[in-house]
Design a protein around this motif. Structure first.
Motif, mmCIF file in Angstrom:
data_model
loop_
_atom_site.group_PDB
_atom_site.id
_atom_site.type_symbol
_atom_site.label_atom_id
_atom_site.label_comp_id
_atom_site.label_asym_id
_atom_site.label_seq_id
_atom_site.Cartn_x
_atom_site.Cartn_y
_atom_site.Cartn_z
ATOM 1 N N UNK A 1 -9.766 -3.592 -7.614
ATOM 2 C CA UNK A 1 -9.111 -3.009 -6.437
ATOM 3 C C UNK A 1 -7.749 -2.432 -6.827
ATOM 4 N N UNK A 2 -7.641 -1.141 -6.745
ATOM 5 C CA UNK A 2 -6.417 -0.389 -7.033
ATOM 6 C C UNK A 2 -5.816 -0.791 -8.381
ATOM 7 N N UNK A 3 -4.614 -1.347 -8.388
ATOM 8 C CA UNK A 3 -3.925 -1.689 -9.641
ATOM 9 C C UNK A 3 -4.429 -2.996 -10.254
ATOM 10 N N UNK A 4 -5.322 -3.683 -9.569
ATOM 11 C CA UNK A 4 -5.760 -5.009 -10.018
ATOM 12 C C UNK A 4 -7.198 -4.949 -10.533
ATOM 13 N N UNK B 1 4.704 -0.341 -8.922
ATOM 14 C CA UNK B 1 3.330 -0.061 -9.374
ATOM 15 C C UNK B 1 2.726 -1.171 -10.214
ATOM 16 N N UNK B 2 3.154 -2.416 -9.984
ATOM 17 C CA UNK B 2 2.568 -3.530 -10.741
ATOM 18 C C UNK B 2 1.487 -4.266 -9.950
ATOM 19 N N UNK B 3 1.320 -3.926 -8.656
ATOM 20 C CA UNK B 3 0.239 -4.507 -7.868
ATOM 21 C C UNK B 3 0.653 -5.416 -6.730
ATOM 22 N N UNK B 4 1.942 -5.539 -6.464
ATOM 23 C CA UNK B 4 2.400 -6.429 -5.382
ATOM 24 C C UNK B 4 1.834 -5.992 -4.028
ATOM 25 N N UNK B 5 1.960 -4.736 -3.705
ATOM 26 C CA UNK B 5 1.450 -4.233 -2.421
ATOM 27 C C UNK B 5 -0.065 -4.290 -2.380
ATOM 28 N N UNK B 6 -0.711 -4.104 -3.519
ATOM 29 C CA UNK B 6 -2.171 -4.199 -3.588
ATOM 30 C C UNK B 6 -2.622 -5.598 -3.196
ATOM 31 N N UNK B 7 -1.925 -6.613 -3.663
ATOM 32 C CA UNK B 7 -2.264 -7.995 -3.327
ATOM 33 C C UNK B 7 -2.113 -8.227 -1.825
ATOM 34 N N UNK B 8 -1.020 -7.751 -1.266
ATOM 35 C CA UNK B 8 -0.807 -7.914 0.180
ATOM 36 C C UNK B 8 -1.835 -7.115 0.982
ATOM 37 N N UNK B 9 -2.168 -5.921 0.524
ATOM 38 C CA UNK B 9 -3.194 -5.117 1.208
ATOM 39 C C UNK B 9 -4.557 -5.807 1.155
#
Length: 121
Positions: free
Chosen positions: A12-15, A34-42
Motif C-alpha cells: 500500500x503506497x509507500x509501504x 514521504x517515509x509512510x507516516x500518512x500512509x499508515x494513518x490512511x
C-alpha cells in the motif's frame, strides 16, 4: 474505546510490508517526508471509516505492483461488550496475546478477545 493491537499493511503506497504492534499509551509516528507516516494513518482510516465505496488508483499500489494486492488488516482490542457478540461478529473475533503480539484465529483462554478488520484490493 477500542484500541489498535496490531496493524498489518502489504503493498500500500509507500509501504511494501509492515506489521506494527503499538505499545501501551501514546505512540508516535516519526520520520522524514514521504517515509509512510500518512500512509499508515490512511490505512487505519480505510479500515475504520464508514464508507460504502472506496476508490483506489494505480499509485495506491506500492511501486505500481498490481501483481500483489493491497492488504490492510487492523486488529482491535479493549472491545465493548456488543462487539464481542458471537452472533454478530463471531466470524471476525480472534484472540490476541499481548505478551507475544500474536493474533490467534480464535479467542481462547489467556487471550484477549479482539476483532480483525481486513481490506483487500
Amino acid at each position: 474505546m477500542a484500541l489498535v493491537c496490531v496493524l498489518e499493511i502489504e503493498n500500500f503506497r509507500a509501504v511494501k510490508g509492515l506489521r506494527w504492534v503499538p505499545g501501551a499509551g501514546i505512540n508516535c509516528l516519526i520520520g522524514p517526508g514521504d517515509s509512510g507516516k500518512s500512509t499508515i494513518l490512511d490505512a487505519i482510516d480505510l479500515c475504520l471509516g464508514a464508507r460504502r465505496s472506496l476508490s483506489f488508483t494505480d499509485t495506491d499500489f506500492h511501486g505500481l505492483d498490481f501483481g500483489h494486492p493491497v492488504r490492510i488488516a487492523l486488529t482491535l482490542g479493549a472491545l465493548a461488550a456488543p462487539l464481542k457478540n458471537i452472533d454478530s461478529y463471531g466470524d471476525f473475533l480472534v484472540g490476541f496475546d499481548a505478551a507475544t503480539g500474536l493474533v490467534e484465529p480464535e479467542p481462547g483462554a489467556g487471550l484477549e478477545t479482539a476483532l480483525t478488520l481486513q481490506l483487500t484490493v
